[in-house]
Design a protein around this motif. Structure first.
Motif: not given
Length: 162
Positions: A31-53
């Motif tokens: 979801a963070p990466v698929e927002t229209k204004d996503a940037g590198l922070v969103a990729i970092g959030q995605y990486l954090n989410a999958i490692v946290t999972a």
């Protein structure tokens, strides 16, 4: 109805499971990466989410259904391969949008470089997810995510660490 009254066979049932996994697990994580204004922070959030999972899984982590399926895919299973490729394209498109948005300020990267970097991130994430089945500690996974983000920052912003 039973399984075979709802699905023609095991493969159709499995494909329905893959699609459900996309709707529930992947959509939430990406979801963070698929927002229209996503940037590198969103990729970092995605990486954090999958490692946290991974960290929050009970016992040994089974990993990502899509990556596990890819590892076991029969060469002639074109229908399943197509579903997996749709997933990887979705990831890559999200990363592409995020990198493109981040690149707008400095315009350091051209379209070809953004395309290549999005593919690199997608393949890197697939490699990270493949380690979930054997990893016993999240520390190296978090380090990988940090290094990937440092590479992205360096490529997009020219922030090279010494």
């Amino acid at each position: 109805g039973g399984i075979y009254s709802d699905f023609a066979g095991k493969q159709e049932l499995f494909h329905a499971c893959l699609e459900r996994y996309q709707e529930t697990v992947v959509t939430t994580l990406l979801a963070p990466v698929e927002t229209k204004d996503a940037g590198l922070v969103a990729i970092g959030q995605y990486l954090n989410a999958i490692v946290t999972a991974f960290e929050n899984s009970d016992g040994p982590c089974l990993g990502c259904l899509v990556v596990n399926t890819l590892a076991q895919l029969e060469p002639d299973d074109t229908e399943t391969r197509e579903l997996l490729e749709q997933h990887f394209k979705r990831q890559e498109d999200g990363f592409h949008t995020a990198i493109t948005n981040e690149n707008k300020a400095l315009k350091k990267l051209n379209k070809k470089e953004i395309d290549e970097l999005a593919k690199f991130v997608a393949i890197s994430v697939q490699g990270l997810a493949s380690r979930f089945r054997t990893a016993t500690d999240a520390k190296p996974l978090r380090q990988f995510a940090r290094t990937l983000m440092e590479i992205l920052e360096a490529q997009v912003h020219g922030n090279f660490r010494s």
